[in-house]
Motif scaffolding. Structure first.
Motif, mmCIF file in Angstrom:
data_model
loop_
_atom_site.group_PDB
_atom_site.id
_atom_site.type_symbol
_atom_site.label_atom_id
_atom_site.label_comp_id
_atom_site.label_asym_id
_atom_site.label_seq_id
_atom_site.Cartn_x
_atom_site.Cartn_y
_atom_site.Cartn_z
ATOM 1 N N ALA A 15 49.234 35.959 37.303
ATOM 2 C CA ALA A 15 50.178 35.405 38.267
ATOM 3 C C ALA A 15 51.484 34.995 37.604
ATOM 4 O O ALA A 15 52.581 35.287 38.087
ATOM 5 C CB ALA A 15 49.553 34.204 38.972
ATOM 6 N N TYR A 16 51.394 34.269 36.508
ATOM 7 C CA TYR A 16 52.542 33.848 35.708
ATOM 8 C C TYR A 16 52.330 34.369 34.291
ATOM 9 O O TYR A 16 51.234 34.828 33.932
ATOM 10 C CB TYR A 16 52.655 32.319 35.687
ATOM 11 C CG TYR A 16 52.761 31.668 37.039
ATOM 12 C CD1 TYR A 16 53.957 31.678 37.752
ATOM 13 C CD2 TYR A 16 51.658 31.031 37.613
ATOM 14 C CE1 TYR A 16 54.057 31.072 38.999
ATOM 15 C CE2 TYR A 16 51.747 30.420 38.859
ATOM 16 C CZ TYR A 16 52.949 30.449 39.548
ATOM 17 O OH TYR A 16 53.043 29.863 40.784
ATOM 18 N N LEU A 17 53.355 34.282 33.467
ATOM 19 C CA LEU A 17 53.202 34.663 32.068
ATOM 20 C C LEU A 17 52.100 33.835 31.424
ATOM 21 O O LEU A 17 51.295 34.340 30.639
ATOM 22 C CB LEU A 17 54.529 34.460 31.329
ATOM 23 C CG LEU A 17 54.631 35.071 29.929
ATOM 24 C CD1 LEU A 17 54.487 36.581 29.984
ATOM 25 C CD2 LEU A 17 55.959 34.686 29.281
ATOM 26 N N VAL A 57 37.675 35.559 37.894
ATOM 27 C CA VAL A 57 38.990 34.916 37.821
ATOM 28 C C VAL A 57 39.579 34.954 36.411
ATOM 29 O O VAL A 57 40.682 34.444 36.198
ATOM 30 C CB VAL A 57 38.937 33.461 38.331
ATOM 31 C CG1 VAL A 57 38.520 33.428 39.790
ATOM 32 C CG2 VAL A 57 38.011 32.597 37.490
ATOM 33 N N THR A 58 38.869 35.589 35.465
ATOM 34 C CA THR A 58 39.375 35.651 34.089
ATOM 35 C C THR A 58 39.323 37.079 33.548
ATOM 36 O O THR A 58 40.281 37.831 33.688
ATOM 37 C CB THR A 58 38.571 34.702 33.183
ATOM 38 O OG1 THR A 58 37.162 35.005 33.298
ATOM 39 C CG2 THR A 58 38.787 33.252 33.584
ATOM 40 N N ASP A 95 42.586 39.031 34.058
ATOM 41 C CA ASP A 95 43.576 38.124 34.652
ATOM 42 C C ASP A 95 44.192 38.652 35.946
ATOM 43 O O ASP A 95 45.121 38.041 36.476
ATOM 44 C CB ASP A 95 44.693 37.790 33.656
ATOM 45 C CG ASP A 95 44.157 37.145 32.396
ATOM 46 O OD1 ASP A 95 43.551 36.068 32.528
ATOM 47 O OD2 ASP A 95 44.304 37.714 31.301
ATOM 48 N N TYR A 96 43.666 39.746 36.483
ATOM 49 C CA TYR A 96 44.185 40.255 37.757
ATOM 50 C C TYR A 96 44.019 39.217 38.855
ATOM 51 O O TYR A 96 44.896 39.045 39.703
ATOM 52 C CB TYR A 96 43.447 41.544 38.136
ATOM 53 C CG TYR A 96 43.917 42.173 39.425
ATOM 54 C CD1 TYR A 96 44.916 43.135 39.419
ATOM 55 C CD2 TYR A 96 43.374 41.803 40.649
ATOM 56 C CE1 TYR A 96 45.359 43.710 40.601
ATOM 57 C CE2 TYR A 96 43.811 42.367 41.830
ATOM 58 C CZ TYR A 96 44.801 43.331 41.799
ATOM 59 O OH TYR A 96 45.245 43.884 42.985
ATOM 60 N N PHE A 104 41.543 27.394 30.013
ATOM 61 C CA PHE A 104 41.525 28.836 29.755
ATOM 62 C C PHE A 104 42.903 29.342 29.344
ATOM 63 O O PHE A 104 43.063 29.940 28.273
ATOM 64 C CB PHE A 104 41.016 29.590 30.985
ATOM 65 C CG PHE A 104 40.769 31.051 30.728
ATOM 66 C CD1 PHE A 104 39.650 31.457 30.015
ATOM 67 C CD2 PHE A 104 41.649 32.020 31.180
ATOM 68 C CE1 PHE A 104 39.414 32.807 29.760
ATOM 69 C CE2 PHE A 104 41.422 33.366 30.937
ATOM 70 C CZ PHE A 104 40.302 33.763 30.218
ATOM 71 N N TYR A 105 43.924 29.096 30.166
ATOM 72 C CA TYR A 105 45.249 29.620 29.850
ATOM 73 C C TYR A 105 45.854 28.960 28.611
ATOM 74 O O TYR A 105 46.375 29.637 27.717
ATOM 75 C CB TYR A 105 46.202 29.438 31.037
ATOM 76 C CG TYR A 105 45.732 30.048 32.329
ATOM 77 C CD1 TYR A 105 45.069 31.278 32.346
ATOM 78 C CD2 TYR A 105 45.946 29.410 33.545
ATOM 79 C CE1 TYR A 105 44.638 31.840 33.539
ATOM 80 C CE2 TYR A 105 45.525 29.960 34.739
ATOM 81 C CZ TYR A 105 44.865 31.174 34.742
ATOM 82 O OH TYR A 105 44.449 31.720 35.923
#
Length: 764
Positions: free
Chosen positions: A541-543, A672-673, A683-684, A696-697
């Protein structure tokens, strides 16, 4: 689930009996006003008594009319869906009610506003909803209470044609058993609950197998309830059909059949597609629909997507299958397409189309083959106008319906195909991909686009409008507005509609609120497609959400207007008198989260640049700032309905045994990962959720920045391949780790949002 976003209701009506297996769906009650009354009772509580519903089946177009006497209102309409939507539309216009994924607001005044009984018609015969992928990205662990709420949401928003994909594994299992497959072979075949859509469409087989039998049984009972309620509400569900994909074990048992090994999708192993010209195809297709009818009742619209992100074999012997070129829509991988005589291609596609339709017609003579038109835009190098025309050519005009879902990303397919050669079709947008939730949409585009569509004379047999999100629970304003447009509210400007919407959502509007929201719309809700989610074949979704690589220093940034976004957020946090509204708090926190996530991305780029330039001091300062911002936004997101903890808890609750619970949690965390396969799907389905930000991020990016720092401090040159290999190992261990995640919500979320904004250097 948090009380803000979910309400559990007790179900009465015929659907309860069907859930207990006492009767098939085919015997459920026909559409009645009582079903619409049930929706209003669950939504409005005792105030539902002030809304009288009158069913009047006259007219061909969907319509409703509202007439108020002050104390109450009478809604007349020609279907239960028209009645429920009419009531909801009237109450919204009165500022009295709002229903959303984030929660509800119901506050009917003592005297309701006057309404003259003027008829409101939808310009579309059908309003369609959901995507095949929704059943993986959002619904895999829904129970009946959650489904009942979504069905109420559909009815209140005027949707009459939803996809109904649950419960089909129960029928597939019976079918393949009949055809000689053992339970052991089937255990290796079905894919995990969070990945069933891609299994059903032939992209994958046996991923995270085996699926618990209890899940298949639960989904069977659930589909009985879902279809029962849809029928009571007069909805026309779109049901699953056979698209040609067979288990590997079946292919091995039938070496004489024309079964092609299809191209491995996204790093998964190959799947197997049965040529429609083979006699087995018609046999399997007919038997599947017969079993489905025995299990769930009769239908009319049957979805069969044979080539979802998979190109059809078009040579005479299918030898070109493995060499087929994959479209750019998902993996952006390039392969070589076998050159085939155009005449062969046309005739082959025409034969495929006719055979698929015939296989459905033989079981249900009045059936309408339904297919998603996504492939025509996503793989346009293959699906030229001639190819589309050939595929549709030999199917009777009224026996095929195209769901043209991608007009916000791949516009113009219907025009280049001459309105799908006169076949019935539905116009619509995907909007959401993977249930990933950056803040975006394009309200002005939706209005202008639908107005333009309705003004055209070359739309052929246009039957309806739909929204086809891959996942739900985000940007609910988009869905509220689009379905209002589908019921004829295109004459209102976005600003006029917005004022009414905000009053219904918060209970009041002020000039300052309108100004702040207008700026917010210009900043964030003027973006048709969120391009960063698929930057250079890297999903996220984001970097921040993407698996880190050092070349992300070249990331171009985000769509929208950051300056206006910051201005809107500042204005939101300065408003007085709205703090008591749970929905206002939700919307403001969403806006803050979106702004801060974009700012974090900028700091990630700056930190990478600093380390690459050897400026360790600047890089270290930025790294500390990134860590603080991510930690703070993670805490803030605990105030929102959805978190990593709520997603995992929902999955765990679906299990009846410790092993089942652990299996469902594994599915939920993987989706979700890391997703799956060896392609680019990691990460889609990334989410801006509490739990994922901090646990996680952030650790992934801290690992990358630490590696770049070590290199800048005189260590060995940074090795991206080795780093990614090690990081993938860390991700896999994270997915399989037995870690308990809990929601941690700030006591004063708006104050926490103000503090976070101040951390960016902007005072609210």
């Amino acid at each position: 689930m948090p009380a803000l976003s979910r309400r559990t209701f007790l179900s009465t009506s015929m659907a309860t009996a069907t859930a207990l297996g006492l009767m098939p769906v085919a015997r459920a009650e026909a559409a009645t006003p009582s079903a619409a009354e049930g929706v209003l009772k669950r939504f409005l509580g005792r105030d539902a008594a002030r809304v009288r519903l009158t069913l009047d089946a006259s007219g061909t177009a969907p319509w409703y009319a509202a007439k108020s006497t002050g104390a109450g209102v009478t809604i007349t309409g020609n279907s239960p869906v028209a009645l429920t939507h009419g009531a909801y539309s009237y109450l919204k216009s009165a500022g009295a009610a709002n229903l959303s994924w984030e929660g509800d607001r119901v506050a009917l005044p003592a005297r309701l506003p006057a309404a003259t009984g003027a008829k409101v018609e939808s310009p579309f015969a059908h309003r369609v909803y959901m995507n095949t992928c929704t059943f993986g990205y959002t619904t895999p662990f829904w129970d009946w209470a959650r489904w009942e709420r979504e069905l109420d949401w559909m009815a209140l928003h005027g949707i009459d044609m939803p996809l109904a994909m649950e419960g089909q594994e129960y029928v597939w299992q019976a079918l393949w058993r009949e055809l000689g497959l053992s339970d052991a072979e089937l255990a290796d075949y079905f894919s995990g609950p969070a990945f069933t859509p891609w299994h059903r469409m032939g992209n994958i087989e046996g991923y995270l197998a085996p699926v618990p039998q209890a899940w298949i049984e639960k989904k069977h009972k659930l589909q009985v309830q879902i279809l029962g309620r849809m029928k009571e509400l007069g909805m026309t569900p779109i049901l699953p059909a056979f698209g040609g994909y067979v288990p590997k074990a079946f292919a091995q048992k039938h070496p004489e059949a024309r079964i092609y090994p299809m191209r491995p999708w996204e790093g998964f192993h190959e799947t197997y597609w049965l040529d429609p010209a083979d006699p087995l195809f018609a046999k399997i297709a007919a038997r599947y629909i017969a079993l489905y009818t025995d299990t769930y009742g009769e239908g009319r619209y049957y979805l069969a997507d044979s080539f979802n992100e998979m190109l059809p074999p078009i040579s005479h012997d299918g030898s070109d299958v493995k060499a087929a070129k994959y479209g750019d829509s998902t993996a952006n991988t390039k392969e070589t397409e076998t050159v085939v005589d155009p005449a062969v291609k046309v005739e082959r596609l025409a034969a495929y189309g006719k055979a698929i339709y015939d296989s459905i017609r033989q079981a249900r003579p009045d059936a309408v083959w339904t297919m998603q038109g996504w492939l025509f835009g996503a793989d346009k190098h293959f699906w030229t106008p001639d190819a589309i025309g050939a595929f549709l050519r030999d199917v009777p005009q009224d026996r095929l319906m195209i769901l043209d879902i991608g007009n916000d990303r791949y516009p113009g397919v219907w025009q280049s195909s001459n309105a799908f050669q006169g076949k019935p079709w539905i116009y619509g947008y995907v909007h959401n991909y993977g249930a990933s939730n950056p803040v975006y949409g394009d309200l002005g585009f939706y209005r202008d686009d639908i107005r333009g569509l309705l003004a055209r004379k070359d739309t052929g047999d246009l039957k309806g409008f739909g929204l086809f999100p891959e996942g739900l629970h985000n940007n609910s304003i988009v869905y509220e507005y689009a379905y209002d447009l589908a019921w004829g509210q295109t004459d209102q400007t976005v600003a006029e509609w917005l004022s009414t919407y905000l009053k219904s959502r918060y209970g009041q509007v002020t000039p300052a609120l309108i100004s702040a929201w207008s700026t917010y719309v210009e900043a964030a809700f003027s973006t048709r497609y969120w391009t960063p989610r698929w930057w250079r074949s890297k999903a996220g979704a984001y970097l921040l959400c993407k698996r880190p690589t050092a070349d992300m220093v070249e990331f171009e940034g985000h769509p929208g207007d950051r300056k206006k976004l910051r201005s809107a957020v500042t204005a939101f946090l300065s408003l007085k008198g709205f703090e008591g509204s749970a929905l206002y708090r939700h919307d403001v926190i969403d806006a803050v989260r979106h702004l801060v996530s974009e700012e974090i991305d900028d700091r990630l780029i700056a930190a990478m640049k600093a380390y690459k330039a050897g400026d360790v001091k600047t890089g270290d300062a930025l790294r500390e700032e990134i860590s603080a911002l991510v930690t703070q936004v993670d805490t803030l997101m605990g105030a929102q309905p959805d978190t990593l903890a709520s997603w995992i808890d929902e999955a765990r609750a679906y299990g009846d045994t410790p092993d089942e619970k652990a299996y469902y949690v594994l599915n939920a965390k993987a989706q979700v990962t890391v997703w799956g396969g060896k392609g680019n799907l990691n990460d889609y389905a990334s989410k801006a959720w509490q739990g994922l930000y901090k646990d996680f991020y952030l650790p992934r990016w801290m690992k990358l920045l630490a590696a770049l720092r070590a290199s800048a401090s005189g260590g060995a040159p940074f090795d991206q391949k080795a780093f990614t290999r090690d990081l993938i190992g860390w991700e896999q261990a994270w997915v399989r780790a037995d870690i308990a995640f809990k929601r941690h919500a700030p006591k004063q979320p708006l104050n926490a949002a103000r503090a976070l904004l101040a951390q960016l250097g902007t005072k609210a």
